[in-house]
Design a protein around this motif. Structure first.
Motif: not given
Length: 592
Positions: A499-500, A546-549, A564-569
Motif C-alpha cells: 500500500v502506497v 507492522t504496516g497496520t497504522r 484499515e477498516d476492519e469491516n471492509a471486504s
C-alpha cells in the motif's frame, strides 16, 4: 550538357513520424544498403559514366541527358506502390528498392533502365522508341505484377480466415484499397505496439493492422508483407481506415485488493505545523518534530487508543522548525535536522544532545541513516547532500550537482546506496564510495519533494506535482507512472502489504496498489476545529513497522493516526475494474 531537374514523388498520407525514425525504419525494412540494392546502384553509376541508356550503343550528349533525367510512368506507379515511410528529402532508398525488385525478377533488363526523379512526361518525350519501350515494359511490368501479387494475397487471405476478414473491404472494392490499388505501404512490426489497431482522425487516416502472433491470420499478414517488402524485417500492411471509431488493446494489470483506511485517533500536542515523523526500531514509540522547534516522543500503543498520557517526553534545543528525524537501529540515538542549519544527535538514555554536525550553509530539509553503516546523510537548501561519520562528526562526502534544494533522501545497503530528490525536478543516484553521481533522472517536470522505497523489492517511487513515478532501484530505469494525484506531493509512505500513500499540500490522500499503480482510495483530511480551512495540508507521513497504522503530520498542528477498516471486504468495497481498464487504455494511447 543539359541540366537535369528533379521533383519529389508524391508520398502517402502517413501518420506523422520523425525523420530519424522513418529513415531507420526504411533502411531495416527495404534493406537497401546490401545485396541487390548495392549492385543496382553500382550498375547505374557505371551506365551513366558510359553515357548510354541501352547499356551498349550510341553515346553522346543527347543520350547522356536522357540517362540522367529520364524515367517512365512506371516510376510514379512504383512510387505509389512501394514508397517507404520517409519524408521527401531522400528518394534514393525507394529507387534502389524498385531497382532491386526488378533485378531479382528480370535479370539482364535492369541495365536498360536509367533512374531519375524528373518529370515522367518530359523524360518519355526525350526517349527514342526502343529505349522508351524497353524501359517502360520492364518497369511497369515489374511494378504491376508485384502489386497484383500483393492484392491477390489480400483478397484470398492466403488460405486463412484472418486475412480475408481483415481485408474484406479491399476485396469487395474490386481489389482496390480506398479506391486506389497502388496505396499499399509497409511498416516494421517492431516499431509499433503488438496486437493493436490504431487510427488517425483525419479524413485521410489509415488504420494500422498488426499481425497477432500465434494465429493463422497473423502469419498470413506477415507472409504477405514479407513477400511485398522483399523479406525486409517482418513488415505489416497498412489499410485505410473505414470507420471513425478506434480500438486500442493493451494488457491490463489486475490490482490487488486492499481495505480502505479510516481515521482512528487525532493527537493535538504541537503548537505549530508538524513537519516530520519517525518510528523507533522496536515499534514502541515514535517521534515528531514541528515548527514549534520541539521534538515530542509518543508511546505508540497509548497514542492509538487516545490515552492522555501518550506523550512521553519533549526535547528542546532547535531554534527553527525540525524538518528531519531518524532513529538509529544499533544505538540509542535519535538524529534531528532543522532549518537552523543544525544536525543534532540525541542520546535517548539521558535525553541530551551529545553531538552536532556542522557544515550546511542553510536549512536542512531531509535526513536519513544508512541501514548498515554508521553514516548519516542530510540534504538541504544549499543544494547538496552531505555524508557524515556518525561517531567522529566528520564530513565524508559533499554530494554536489543539484541546482536547487535537496528535499528527499533514500539510503540502501546496495548500490546506489544514496538517492536524492531535489526541487530542481531531478533525481540523482550516488556512488557512496567515490562520492560521485552515477545517474541523473530528469523525467519529472516539477520539484521532487518525496521519495520512498518498499522492503520487499529493489525499487523506489518518487512524488512530484506532476505525478508519481516508479523506478528500478539498481540503475534508475523508469517503470511506470502513478497518475491522478494532482497536487504538490509532500510525503510518500509504503508498507509491506504494497500500500502506497501519497499525501499532498492541499490535504488530499491517495492510496495506491504499489504493484499495479491502481488508486483504490482517495480521501481528504479535515482540519481540527478552530483551524483555518487552508490548514489541512499534510507535511509528513509514515507507516509503523507492522504496516497496520499510518501517522500523518499536518498543518493544523495535529498528528493523525489511520488504520484499515476492519469491516471492509471485496463485496462492500470492490475494485472498479471498468474505471481501471479505461484509465489503462487512455494512458496507453497517450504513450503510443
Amino acid at each position: 550538357m543539359a541540366s537535369s531537374t528533379t521533383t519529389t514523388p508524391p508520398l502517402l498520407p502517413l501518420a506523422p513520424q520523425s525523420a530519424h525514425t522513418s529513415l531507420k525504419r526504411a533502411r531495416l525494412l527495404f534493406d537497401c544498403g546490401s545485396g541487390g540494392g548495392v549492385g543496382a546502384s553500382n550498375n547505374v553509376n557505371s551506365s551513366k559514366k558510359k553515357g548510354s541508356v541501352g547499356g551498349g550503343g550510341g553515346g553522346g550528349d543527347d543520350h547522356e541527358t536522357a540517362a540522367t533525367t529520364s524515367t517512365t510512368e512506371g516510376i510514379l506507379a512504383a512510387t505509389h506502390a512501394f514508397v517507404p515511410p520517409l519524408y521527401d528529402r531522400n528518394t534514393s532508398l525507394h529507387k534502389l528498392n524498385i531497382e532491386r525488385k526488378i533485378r531479382l525478377l528480370y535479370p539482364g533488363e535492369i541495365d536498360k533502365l536509367a533512374w531519375s526523379g524528373g518529370d515522367a512526361t518530359a523524360a518519355v518525350d526525350e526517349y527514342d522508341g526502343e529505349n522508351k519501350k524497353s524501359a517502360a515494359s520492364a518497369t511497369v511490368r515489374a511494378v504491376r505484377e508485384l502489386k497484383q501479387e500483393a492484392l491477390e494475397k489480400l483478397r484470398s487471405g492466403s488460405g486463412g480466415g484472418g486475412g480475408a476478414e481483415l481485408f474484406s473491404s479491399a476485396a469487395s472494392n474490386g481489389g482496390k484499397i480506398a479506391g486506389k490499388e497502388d496505396r499499399l505501404v509497409l511498416h516494421r512490426e517492431q516499431d509499433l505496439l503488438k496486437n493493436t489497431t490504431a487510427s488517425n482522425t483525419s479524413s485521410n487516416s489509415i488504420s494500422i493492422i498488426l499481425s497477432s502472433s500465434g494465429t493463422n491470420g497473423g502469419n498470413n499478414e506477415t507472409s504477405a508483407a514479407n513477400r511485398l517488402g522483399g523479406g525486409g524485417g517482418g513488415g505489416i500492411l497498412v489499410n485505410r481506415n473505414t470507420g471513425s471509431s478506434s480500438t486500442f488493446e493493451t494488457s491490463i494489470p489486475t490490482p490487488t485488493w486492499h481495505a480502505p483506511w479510516k481515521l482512528s485517533t487525532v493527537l493535538s500536542s504541537h503548537l505549530g505545523w508538524v513537519r516530520s515523523v519517525a518510528f523507533d526500531p522496536t515499534n514502541s514509540y515514535f517521534a515528531t518534530g514541528g515548527a514549534d522547534r520541539v521534538i515530542k516522543l509518543f508511546d505508540l500503543a497509548k497514542a492509538c487508543t487516545a490515552s492522555p498520557d501518550a506523550l512521553m517526553i519533549t526535547l528542546t534545543g532547535h531554534i527553527s522548525p525540525v524538518r528531519g528525524l531518524a532513529f538509529s537501529e544499533r544505538h540509542p540515538y535519535l538524529f534531528s535536522a532543522g532549518e537552523d542549519k543544525l544536525i543534532k544527535c540525541w542520546d535517548l538514555e539521558t535525553n541530551q544532545v551529545i553531538r552536532h554536525y556542522h557544515g550546511h550553509l542553510s536549512g536542512v530539509f531531509a535526513l536519513k541513516l544508512h541501514p548498515t553503516l554508521d553514516i548519516l546523510v542530510t540534504g538541504g537548501r544549499d543544494a547538496v547532500a552531505r555524508v557524515w561519520d556518525m561517531r567522529s562528526k566528520h564530513q565524508i562526502h559533499c554530494l554536489s550537482g543539484h541546482d536547487n534544494t535537496v528535499g528527499a533522501i533514500l539510503t540502501k545497503g546496495t548500490d546506489p546506496q544514496i538517492i536524492t530528490g531535489s526541487y530542481d525536478s531531478t533525481i540523482r543516484l550516488w556512488d557512496l564510495a567515490a562520492g560521485k553521481c552515477m545517474t541523473t533522472l530528469t523525467h519529472h517536470k516539477k520539484s521532487v519533494r518525496a521519495l520512498a522505497q518498499p522492503s520487499f523489492e529493489n525499487t523506489f517511487i518518487s512524488g512530484a506535482a506532476d505525478n508519481l513515478k516508479k523506478w528500478v532501484g539498481t540503475d534508475g530505469r523508469f517503470i511506470k507512472n502513478f497518475t491522478g494525484h494532482k497536487a504538490v506531493i509532500n510525503a510518500l509512505a509504503i508498507n509491506d502489504d504494497g500500500v502506497v500513500l501519497s499525501a499532498a499540500d492541499n490535504g488530499t490522500m491517495n492510496f495506491w496498489d504499489y504493484k499495479s499503480g491502481h488508486c483504490f482510495q482517495t480521501s481528504t483530511t479535515v482540519a481540527q476545529p478552530g483551524s483555518l480551512d487552508a490548514e489541512n495540508g499534510i507535511f509528513a507521513a509514515e507507516f509503523d513497522l507492522t504496516g497496520t497504522r499510518l501517522i500523518t503530520c499536518e498543518a493544523d498542528k495535529t498528528i493523525k493516526i489511520w488504520k484499515e477498516d476492519e469491516n471492509a471486504s471485496t463485496v462492500s468495497h470492490p475494485i472498479d475494474m471498468g474505471k481501471w481498464r479505461k484509465k489503462c487504455i487512455a494512458e496507453a494511447k497517450r504513450r503510443y
